[in-house]
Write a protein that holds these residues in place. Structure first.
Motif, PDB file in Angstrom:
ATOM      1  N   ARG C 407      -7.824   3.115   2.912  1.00 33.31           N
ATOM      2  CA  ARG C 407      -8.178   4.012   1.651  1.00 33.31           C
ATOM      3  C   ARG C 407      -7.050   5.056   1.491  1.00 33.31           C
ATOM      4  O   ARG C 407      -6.931   5.512   0.435  1.00 33.31           O
ATOM      5  CB  ARG C 407      -9.568   4.776   1.561  1.00 33.31           C
ATOM      6  CG  ARG C 407     -10.789   3.604   2.040  1.00 33.31           C
ATOM      7  CD  ARG C 407     -11.919   4.463   2.285  1.00 33.31           C
ATOM      8  NE  ARG C 407     -11.943   5.146   3.430  1.00 33.31           N
ATOM      9  CZ  ARG C 407     -13.070   5.599   4.206  1.00 33.31           C
ATOM     10  NH1 ARG C 407     -14.189   5.578   3.469  1.00 33.31           N
ATOM     11  NH2 ARG C 407     -12.878   6.200   5.287  1.00 33.31           N
ATOM     12  N   TYR C 408      -6.229   5.292   2.417  1.00 32.96           N
ATOM     13  CA  TYR C 408      -5.451   6.398   2.335  1.00 32.96           C
ATOM     14  C   TYR C 408      -4.129   5.778   2.257  1.00 32.96           C
ATOM     15  O   TYR C 408      -3.074   6.727   2.378  1.00 32.96           O
ATOM     16  CB  TYR C 408      -5.464   7.497   3.261  1.00 32.96           C
ATOM     17  CG  TYR C 408      -6.554   8.074   3.258  1.00 32.96           C
ATOM     18  CD1 TYR C 408      -7.043   8.953   2.417  1.00 32.96           C
ATOM     19  CD2 TYR C 408      -7.830   7.884   4.181  1.00 32.96           C
ATOM     20  CE1 TYR C 408      -8.157   9.682   2.433  1.00 32.96           C
ATOM     21  CE2 TYR C 408      -9.084   8.407   4.141  1.00 32.96           C
ATOM     22  CZ  TYR C 408      -9.115   9.398   3.236  1.00 32.96           C
ATOM     23  OH  TYR C 408     -10.455  10.108   3.164  1.00 32.96           O
ATOM     24  N   PHE C 409      -3.687   4.545   2.016  1.00 36.65           N
ATOM     25  CA  PHE C 409      -2.394   3.943   1.551  1.00 36.65           C
ATOM     26  C   PHE C 409      -2.182   3.552   0.364  1.00 36.65           C
ATOM     27  O   PHE C 409      -2.751   2.647  -0.034  1.00 36.65           O
ATOM     28  CB  PHE C 409      -2.192   2.762   2.658  1.00 36.65           C
ATOM     29  CG  PHE C 409      -0.694   2.326   2.654  1.00 36.65           C
ATOM     30  CD1 PHE C 409       0.221   2.851   3.317  1.00 36.65           C
ATOM     31  CD2 PHE C 409      -0.460   1.299   1.591  1.00 36.65           C
ATOM     32  CE1 PHE C 409       1.461   2.404   3.246  1.00 36.65           C
ATOM     33  CE2 PHE C 409       0.770   0.819   1.672  1.00 36.65           C
ATOM     34  CZ  PHE C 409       1.891   1.439   2.467  1.00 36.65           C
ATOM     35  N   SER C 410      -1.633   4.450  -0.413  1.00 36.99           N
ATOM     36  CA  SER C 410      -1.316   4.067  -1.837  1.00 36.99           C
ATOM     37  C   SER C 410       0.032   3.600  -2.080  1.00 36.99           C
ATOM     38  O   SER C 410       1.094   4.269  -2.069  1.00 36.99           O
ATOM     39  CB  SER C 410      -1.426   5.300  -2.765  1.00 36.99           C
ATOM     40  OG  SER C 410      -0.924   5.022  -4.050  1.00 36.99           O
ATOM     41  N   ALA C 411       0.192   2.174  -2.172  1.00 36.59           N
ATOM     42  CA  ALA C 411       1.324   1.627  -2.039  1.00 36.59           C
ATOM     43  C   ALA C 411       2.150   2.155  -3.464  1.00 36.59           C
ATOM     44  O   ALA C 411       3.405   2.240  -2.921  1.00 36.59           O
ATOM     45  CB  ALA C 411       1.320   0.121  -2.224  1.00 36.59           C
ATOM     46  N   SER C 412       1.721   2.048  -4.350  1.00 34.49           N
ATOM     47  CA  SER C 412       2.427   2.240  -5.657  1.00 34.49           C
ATOM     48  C   SER C 412       2.914   3.795  -5.542  1.00 34.49           C
ATOM     49  O   SER C 412       4.174   4.224  -5.713  1.00 34.49           O
ATOM     50  CB  SER C 412       1.709   2.233  -6.861  1.00 34.49           C
ATOM     51  OG  SER C 412       0.525   3.009  -6.756  1.00 34.49           O
ATOM     52  N   ARG C 417       7.653   7.537  -4.713  1.00 41.73           N
ATOM     53  CA  ARG C 417       8.212   8.753  -3.807  1.00 41.73           C
ATOM     54  C   ARG C 417       9.433   8.155  -2.987  1.00 41.73           C
ATOM     55  O   ARG C 417      10.600   8.779  -3.167  1.00 41.73           O
ATOM     56  CB  ARG C 417       7.386   9.264  -2.759  1.00 41.73           C
ATOM     57  CG  ARG C 417       6.198   9.906  -3.792  1.00 41.73           C
ATOM     58  CD  ARG C 417       6.121  11.443  -2.854  1.00 41.73           C
ATOM     59  NE  ARG C 417       4.733  11.928  -3.149  1.00 41.73           N
ATOM     60  CZ  ARG C 417       4.090  12.785  -2.412  1.00 41.73           C
ATOM     61  NH1 ARG C 417       4.761  13.424  -1.415  1.00 41.73           N
ATOM     62  NH2 ARG C 417       2.977  13.378  -2.819  1.00 41.73           N
ATOM     63  N   LEU C 418       9.448   7.000  -2.610  1.00 44.62           N
ATOM     64  CA  LEU C 418      10.390   6.370  -1.958  1.00 44.62           C
ATOM     65  C   LEU C 418      11.585   6.141  -2.916  1.00 44.62           C
ATOM     66  O   LEU C 418      12.771   6.591  -2.440  1.00 44.62           O
ATOM     67  CB  LEU C 418      10.438   5.155  -1.044  1.00 44.62           C
ATOM     68  CG  LEU C 418       9.765   5.377   0.106  1.00 44.62           C
ATOM     69  CD1 LEU C 418       8.990   3.960   0.831  1.00 44.62           C
ATOM     70  CD2 LEU C 418      10.284   5.973   1.228  1.00 44.62           C
ATOM     71  N   GLU C 419      11.485   5.612  -4.055  1.00 46.10           N
ATOM     72  CA  GLU C 419      12.578   5.471  -4.937  1.00 46.10           C
ATOM     73  C   GLU C 419      13.123   6.778  -5.502  1.00 46.10           C
ATOM     74  O   GLU C 419      14.278   6.541  -5.308  1.00 46.10           O
ATOM     75  CB  GLU C 419      11.963   4.725  -6.213  1.00 46.10           C
ATOM     76  CG  GLU C 419      11.852   2.980  -5.821  1.00 46.10           C
ATOM     77  CD  GLU C 419      10.945   2.262  -6.596  1.00 46.10           C
ATOM     78  OE1 GLU C 419      10.548   2.840  -7.777  1.00 46.10           O
ATOM     79  OE2 GLU C 419      10.830   1.039  -6.503  1.00 46.10           O
ATOM     80  N   SER C 420      12.401   7.633  -5.638  1.00 51.87           N
ATOM     81  CA  SER C 420      13.169   9.080  -6.103  1.00 51.87           C
ATOM     82  C   SER C 420      13.712   9.659  -5.196  1.00 51.87           C
ATOM     83  O   SER C 420      14.877  10.189  -5.260  1.00 51.87           O
ATOM     84  CB  SER C 420      12.102   9.635  -6.795  1.00 51.87           C
ATOM     85  OG  SER C 420      10.829  10.045  -6.282  1.00 51.87           O
TER      86      SER C 420
END
Lengths: 172, 286, 433
Positions: C407-412, C417-420
């Protein structure tokens, strides 16, 4: 301050106890929960007859030995051997929750409210074990969490009200 | 006074009115409602209104405050100083509902700010409940706002709604959006009875959902301030028939007083329970 | 993984290396032994990864069970959601460590371990307390569930950043007076120091090779991913195998494989193939997420991001500071090992470690994965972020997830965040050029 408080209490001749459920509040040992929360519980029909607020101030039960040759050693011993049972302590060979059951009996509480701040690991991880002991002893209980920085207690009020009613009406 | 009799008062502090019930309670031999009073708050401090309402009900019962064995509050009554004890609204509506109609095992309490379905057993012990969320739709307050838009009084709502020929469905369940809906309806020339009936049906749908999800069956008493609204009641009955829900909607003249009655009765229950343990309550602060 | 999404940083899927096959066989064998233990009358000891005394346990012929590993395996196998749900239903708070709830849920669902075989009940709960308060409660809970004895080893926190003689003596005394007698009691065997020394000598050998492998990431391109790949490399030494001949062989083999990759100039292997174009070199702090482990890794690999050093791979022992288990001081070395585990280090030491990694591994930046469950990691991470950023001048990134609660892993969110974050590194490069 305590003396003044005592005098003020004695001077109030109009004091009378209301018909409220006597509860022990467990799980807010790190600090004092918001006053609004305590007020909410009392207004919802509970008298808090025992609690574990700011437990660190009453850590050592009884007196520390004052006439020994090794005062530091005595302090350490008092800390280790005369400390209260609390979720923040590891005690070998303890029966988990037994100390809480004994406190309920001593204080004449009719039920236990587990009331821990959100994300308080010691309180929340300990709770299932304390609950098991309380249930074994046939003591009514309820639980909720609070956030230290909130003034919103509507949900807690409803839960505490229902709990107080169930004690007052249905407890043997 | 009969030897086994207790004199008690229940005070239901609602967000729009104070309701007081005075009862003579004879335990297993039943109880009698001997005085009642309801006063709308009209922006006054509820605590000020409590005193006058209680006195009015006591006068009807021919009793003085210091003759009461228990003054029980419910609703927002936790701040009432003269109380002996306080009971939570759900508990008192269940008890009051059972008193008014001994057949029911469920009540739906519709108040100014929320509604809840409560299931109980034959002793009025609460077995389960469902409540509307914090939002205002489906509550009395919402209906009052609609009245203001339409320029009708609260008391006119019921009779007007009953005149509806072709109720206009209210598309939104959100109070804010529903109010916009109503403004649209008015500008489209929908009649007031049809608008009101549409709203009643939408509200009734929500209450019915509360009842069915709580697992209610058989006779259900409508309690709370909105129980007075006959249009709402008719909408509920209509929906029950339409959806073939195994529920029978019932009303009682004193339905709005259920909370106060229940509080008083629980007060008496407590006096008996405690005295059987040798505990005497200090009574009311007259 | 969709190949279209890949900007050509990842090559075709690779075959499993020999070391991987060996590790798999070791694990299967261990769980088979555990499943058969009750029948064969073998005893087992539950204990934690940080501060595990595997050589000592093994010297008594006892089998270790590591609840953290079972929990993370449950996460990877998609079982943790139900286990956590069950534990919450039983009254465990939604706020607490999801490893604990996953473990309790697994226990209440028949205690079926990662290989599908039943795990034995503990004969002893060896509670090594190394900087994680949750451990205390976890074993109190299990003690109650299994009605099993608990042996507590209290490891003092490195509050001042050093291990003093009295701290060491304190731990050694407990091992002598508490832990060894408990192990003697359940095994029915006497303490055998020679047997312990043999195992410690093998540990040191394996540690030597492990450190070599981890430090191979200083090269460009790095032949390994020291976080996602790293968790596989630390597997044997962090769990049931430290001090065994199997572990020695595993690390020798692994090292040879990495040497070969270096000779061929190859980048790290990922589940979707090799990273051929190393675009970003990162240092990562914090545990990974296990429920979407592969997806999480892909988010890095697709961008050509390689983790060159991580702190999570030090959680079961810090070896790249020169520490090795020393067979000549068997109990003292175990004490030093326990006190040196990553979560037992104070914040200044952790900051120093990260700073050193950023510099020595020529990282472009460092990233914190802050997991909701783990206070021993998460507390202080924002301070760490600012401080490492200040000291190294490299950009820091911050993402949030959890260990085993899906429930606490929001892929999008994480991907965004990684992309930025990668963009930030690019800007820094452009600005610096």
């Amino acid at each position: 301050m305590l003396r003044e408080y005592r005098e003020a209490v004695l001077a109030d001749e109009d004091r009378r106890s209301m018909d409220q459920a006597r509860v022990l509040l467990a799980g807010s040992f790190c600090e004092q929960p918001p006053l609004g929360l305590l007020r909410t519980l009392e207004r919802a029909g509970c008298y808090i007859v025992d609690d574990d607020f700011v437990q660190v101030h009453r850590w050592i039960t009884g007196d520390v030995r004052a006439d020994g040759a090794d005062p530091l050693g005595d302090l350490v011993l008092a800390y280790l051997k005369q400390g209260i049972a609390s979720p923040i302590r590891y005690i070998d060979e303890q029966v988990k929750g037994q100390a809480l059951v004994e406190r309920v009996e001593r204080s004449g509480a009719e039920g236990v409210i587990f009331c821990a701040p959100s994300f308080c690991d010691p309180a929340l991880l300990d709770q299932p074990m304390a609950v098991a002991a309380i249930e074994r002893a046939g003591i009514p209980w309820t639980s909720f969490k609070y956030a230290g920085n909130t003034g919103q207690f509507q949900v807690i009020r409803e839960q505490a009200g229902t709990f107080a009613d169930s004690i007052k009406l249905w407890s043997e | 006074m009969k030897t086994n009799e207790l004199r008690v008062a229940g005070i239901d502090v609602g967000s729009s009115a104070i309701k007081v019930a005075v009862l003579r309670d004879r335990g297993s031999e039943g109880a009698e409602l001997v005085g009642q009073a309801t006063e709308r708050l009209r922006r006054r401090d509820p605590l000020d209104v409590v005193d006058s309402t209680l006195d009015a009900a006591l006068a009807l019962a021919g009793l003085r405050r210091d003759e009461l064995e228990y003054i029980a509050t419910t609703g927002e009554g936790e701040k009432v100083e003269c109380r002996t004890g306080h009971f939570y609204g759900m508990t008192t509506h269940a008890r009051g509902g059972l008193f008014l109609d001994p057949d029911v095992r469920a009540v739906v309490d519709i108040g100014a700010l929320h509604a809840r379905a409560v299931l109980m057993d034959e002793r009025a012990k609460v077995l389960g409940h469902r409540m509307t969320s914090q939002c205002a739709s489906g509550s009395g307050q919402f209906l009052e706002n609609i009245c203001r838009y339409l320029g009708v009084t609260i008391d006119e709502i019921g009779p007007l709604s009953l005149q509806s020929q072709k109720p206009e469905t209210c598309s939104s369940i959100c109070a804010v959006l529903a109010e916009t809906d109503v403004i649209n309806m008015v500008s489209r020339g929908i009649t007031i009875p049809d608008i009101l009936k549409g709203i009643h049906l939408s509200m009734a749908g929500r209450y019915l959902k509360l009842l069915t999800s709580a697992g209610a069956r058989g006779p259900v008493l409508v309690t709370g301030g909105l129980a007075r609204d006959e249009g709402l009641r008719a909408a509920l009955v209509e929906l029950v028939a339409e959806q073939q829900v195994p529920i029978e909607i019932r009303m009682h003249d004193n339905s709005p007083l259920a909370g106060a009655i229940g509080a008083g009765l629980w007060g008496a229950f407590r006096v008996r329970k405690l005295s059987s343990r040798g505990v005497l309550l200090s009574g009311s602060r007259g | 993984m969709s190949k279209q999404a890949s900007p050509g940083n990842v090559a075709a899927a690779a075959l499993k290396d020999q070391s991987q096959e060996r590790q798999k066989a070791m694990i299967a064998e261990h769980f088979r032994k555990l499943a058969e233990a009750p029948e064969r009358g073998e005893k087992c000891v539950y204990t934690f990864v940080p501060g595990n005394l595997t050589e000592l346990i093994d010297s008594f012929g006892l089998l270790p069970v590591l609840p953290e590993i079972n929990a993370l395996q449950s996460g990877m196998r998609g079982k943790s959601r139900d286990y956590i749900g069950l534990a919450e239903k039983l009254g465990h708070s939604e706020d607490v460590c999801t490893y604990v709830k996953c473990d309790i849920g697994m226990l209440k669902s028949g205690n079926i371990g990662p290989t599908g075989e039943r795990l034995p009940n503990p004969d002893l709960l060896l509670l090594s307390y190394t900087g994680c308060f949750t451990f205390l409660k976890w074993f109190e809970l299990l003690g109650q569930e299994y009605n099993a004895p608990v042996a507590m080893l209290h490891v003092p926190y490195q509050g001042d950043g050093v291990v003093t003689d009295s701290m060491r003596t304190y731990v050694v005394d407990q091992i002598k007076k508490k832990v060894i007698p408990a192990l003697e009691r359940i095994s029915g065997r006497a303490y055998d120091e020679e047997a312990l020394k043999e195992r410690l000598a093998r540990s040191a050998q394996a540690e030597e090779d492990l450190v070599w492998v981890l430090e191979s990431a200083k090269r460009r391109p790095s032949p390994i991913d020291a976080y996602f790949g790293g968790v596989y490399y630390i597997g044997p030494i962090f769990t049931a195998f430290r001090g065994t001949q199997d572990a020695v062989l595993y690390y020798r083999e692994l090292r040879a494989e990495i040497e070969e990759r270096i000779a061929l100039g190859k980048g790290p292997v990922t589940p979707d193939g090799e990273i051929e174009n190393e675009r970003y070199r990162l240092v990562v702090e914090g545990p990974p997420n296990w429920t979407s482990f592969r997806k999480f890794w892909q988010m890095f690999a697709e961008e050509g991001a390689v983790v060159v050093a991580s702190t999570y791979t030090k959680v079961g022992g810090v070896y790249d500071n020169g520490f090795r288990h020393d067979p000549n001081r068997p109990l003292e070395t175990l004490a030093d090992y326990c006190m040196g585990c990553y979560t037992n280090l104070n914040l200044p030491t952790r900051v120093q470690m990260l700073e050193r990694y950023v510099r020595e591994y020529s990282a472009d930046g460092f990233l914190i994965n802050s997991v909701k469950s783990c206070n021993s990691f998460s507390a202080g991470q924002l301070m760490i972020l600012r401080e490492v950023e200040r000291r190294t001048g490299r950009p820091g990134g911050f993402i949030e997830s959890d260990l085993v609660d899906p429930r606490y892993f929001s892929a999008s969110n994480i991907k965004n965040r990684l992309e930025s974050y990668f963009q930030m590194i690019e800007q820094k490069r452009a600005g610096g050029a």
